[in-house]
Scaffold this motif. Structure first.
Motif, mmCIF file in Angstrom:
data_model
loop_
_atom_site.group_PDB
_atom_site.id
_atom_site.type_symbol
_atom_site.label_atom_id
_atom_site.label_comp_id
_atom_site.label_asym_id
_atom_site.label_seq_id
_atom_site.Cartn_x
_atom_site.Cartn_y
_atom_site.Cartn_z
ATOM 1 N N UNK A 33 0.828 -1.207 0.000
ATOM 2 C CA UNK A 33 0.000 0.000 0.000
ATOM 3 C C UNK A 33 0.863 1.258 0.000
ATOM 4 N N UNK A 34 0.619 2.174 -0.933
ATOM 5 C CA UNK A 34 1.373 3.444 -0.938
ATOM 6 C C UNK A 34 1.055 4.292 0.299
ATOM 7 N N UNK A 35 2.000 5.147 0.665
ATOM 8 C CA UNK A 35 1.825 6.076 1.782
ATOM 9 C C UNK A 35 1.582 7.467 1.220
ATOM 10 N N UNK A 36 0.417 8.056 1.461
ATOM 11 C CA UNK A 36 0.159 9.405 0.970
ATOM 12 C C UNK A 36 0.566 10.469 1.990
ATOM 13 N N UNK A 37 1.177 11.529 1.507
ATOM 14 C CA UNK A 37 1.443 12.676 2.353
ATOM 15 C C UNK A 37 2.903 12.947 2.651
ATOM 16 N N UNK A 38 3.173 14.229 2.819
ATOM 17 C CA UNK A 38 4.533 14.703 3.072
ATOM 18 C C UNK A 38 5.064 14.246 4.428
ATOM 19 N N UNK A 39 4.232 14.256 5.455
ATOM 20 C CA UNK A 39 4.708 13.939 6.808
ATOM 21 C C UNK A 39 5.222 12.504 6.898
ATOM 22 N N UNK A 40 4.472 11.548 6.378
ATOM 23 C CA UNK A 40 4.909 10.147 6.476
ATOM 24 C C UNK A 40 6.114 9.903 5.572
ATOM 25 N N UNK A 41 6.126 10.520 4.394
ATOM 26 C CA UNK A 41 7.262 10.345 3.491
ATOM 27 C C UNK A 41 8.539 10.895 4.114
ATOM 28 N N UNK A 42 8.462 12.078 4.696
ATOM 29 C CA UNK A 42 9.639 12.677 5.341
ATOM 30 C C UNK A 42 10.104 11.821 6.513
ATOM 31 N N UNK A 43 9.167 11.290 7.298
ATOM 32 C CA UNK A 43 9.541 10.445 8.437
ATOM 33 C C UNK A 43 10.236 9.170 7.957
ATOM 34 N N UNK A 44 9.734 8.579 6.884
ATOM 35 C CA UNK A 44 10.377 7.388 6.325
ATOM 36 C C UNK A 44 11.801 7.726 5.882
ATOM 37 N N UNK A 45 11.972 8.845 5.177
ATOM 38 C CA UNK A 45 13.309 9.235 4.710
ATOM 39 C C UNK A 45 14.266 9.445 5.874
ATOM 40 N N UNK A 46 13.789 10.067 6.936
ATOM 41 C CA UNK A 46 14.651 10.345 8.089
ATOM 42 C C UNK A 46 15.105 9.050 8.770
ATOM 43 N N UNK A 47 14.294 8.033 8.723
ATOM 44 C CA UNK A 47 14.675 6.762 9.344
ATOM 45 C C UNK A 47 15.517 5.901 8.414
ATOM 46 N N UNK A 48 15.153 5.856 7.132
ATOM 47 C CA UNK A 48 15.888 4.971 6.223
ATOM 48 C C UNK A 48 17.339 5.433 6.054
ATOM 49 N N UNK A 49 17.580 6.736 6.146
ATOM 50 C CA UNK A 49 18.957 7.224 6.017
ATOM 51 C C UNK A 49 19.811 6.739 7.192
ATOM 52 N N UNK A 50 19.160 6.437 8.327
ATOM 53 C CA UNK A 50 19.875 5.878 9.470
ATOM 54 C C UNK A 50 20.107 4.374 9.312
ATOM 55 N N UNK A 51 19.222 3.692 8.593
ATOM 56 C CA UNK A 51 19.341 2.245 8.380
ATOM 57 C C UNK A 51 20.418 1.940 7.347
ATOM 58 N N UNK A 52 20.454 2.742 6.271
ATOM 59 C CA UNK A 52 21.456 2.520 5.228
ATOM 60 C C UNK A 52 22.844 2.902 5.729
ATOM 61 N N UNK A 53 23.818 2.081 5.394
ATOM 62 C CA UNK A 53 25.218 2.392 5.658
ATOM 63 C C UNK A 53 25.865 2.716 4.309
ATOM 64 N N UNK A 54 26.763 3.675 4.295
ATOM 65 C CA UNK A 54 27.514 4.030 3.080
ATOM 66 C C UNK A 54 26.599 4.334 1.892
ATOM 67 N N UNK A 55 25.491 5.012 2.149
ATOM 68 C CA UNK A 55 24.542 5.350 1.084
ATOM 69 C C UNK A 55 25.156 6.363 0.129
ATOM 70 N N UNK A 56 25.022 6.103 -1.164
ATOM 71 C CA UNK A 56 25.431 7.091 -2.166
ATOM 72 C C UNK A 56 24.725 6.795 -3.491
ATOM 73 N N UNK A 57 24.435 7.868 -4.201
ATOM 74 C CA UNK A 57 23.857 7.732 -5.537
ATOM 75 C C UNK A 57 24.992 7.478 -6.516
ATOM 76 N N UNK A 58 24.734 6.636 -7.508
ATOM 77 C CA UNK A 58 25.760 6.307 -8.492
ATOM 78 C C UNK A 58 25.386 6.754 -9.904
ATOM 79 N N UNK A 59 24.107 7.052 -10.120
ATOM 80 C CA UNK A 59 23.692 7.474 -11.458
ATOM 81 C C UNK A 59 22.362 8.197 -11.361
ATOM 82 N N UNK A 60 22.150 9.113 -12.286
ATOM 83 C CA UNK A 60 20.888 9.847 -12.339
ATOM 84 C C UNK A 60 20.431 9.927 -13.790
ATOM 85 N N UNK A 61 19.172 9.599 -14.001
ATOM 86 C CA UNK A 61 18.553 9.697 -15.319
ATOM 87 C C UNK A 61 17.371 10.639 -15.210
#
Length: 137
Positions: A33-61
């Motif tokens: 199920x998708x999550x609608x709304x800025x508040x939940x999306x921002x909260x997810x981003x704030x937590x996932x950045x803590x879960x990921x180690x050595x996060x980096x983008x490698x390409x952009x299209x």
């Protein structure tokens, strides 16, 4: 203004959140199920950045309002590759945000970590919504 990529890579999550449309829809790689709304999306981003180690983008299209940001990271020492698919609205804000990840074992580790945090993620989103309604922040 920073691009989403610049904001995430510099871990400036306030700048990343500023780029989210109020009516954004977030599509998780581990939940149907998708999550609608800025508040939940921002909260997810704030937590996932803590879960990921050595996060980096490698390409952009990019193709007009459509952007694909391919990333690499680790979760529990497992290599994970993913893609953030972003669709921008007319105001230049992210209106649709879909994440896909691989391989399955690393995605399972991501799911376990985010699942363990989800009560806090929901609480963070509700708190952000309450602050927004009160005119603070």
């Amino acid at each position: 203004m920073k691009t989403f990529r610049e904001a995430v890579e510099s871990r400036d999550l306030d700048a990343a959140e500023a780029l989210l449309a109020d009516d954004i829809v977030f599509r998780s790689p581990v939940v149907h199920t998708p999550y609608p709304g800025k508040a939940i999306t921002a909260a997810i981003l704030r937590h996932v950045i803590e879960v990921f180690e050595d996060f980096h983008y490698v390409r952009e299209l990019s193709d007009g309002p459509n952007h694909a940001l391919i990333f690499q990271a680790k979760v529990d020492g497992l290599d994970i590759t993913g893609c953030d698919f972003l669709v921008m609205n007319e105001e230049g804000k992210i209106a649709d945000f879909m994440v896909m990840t691989r391989p399955f074992k690393a995605t399972q580790a991501l799911m376990a970590h985010m699942g363990a945090r989800f009560d806090q993620i929901k609480a963070d989103a509700l708190s952000a919504m309450a602050i927004g309604r009160s005119g603070e922040g």
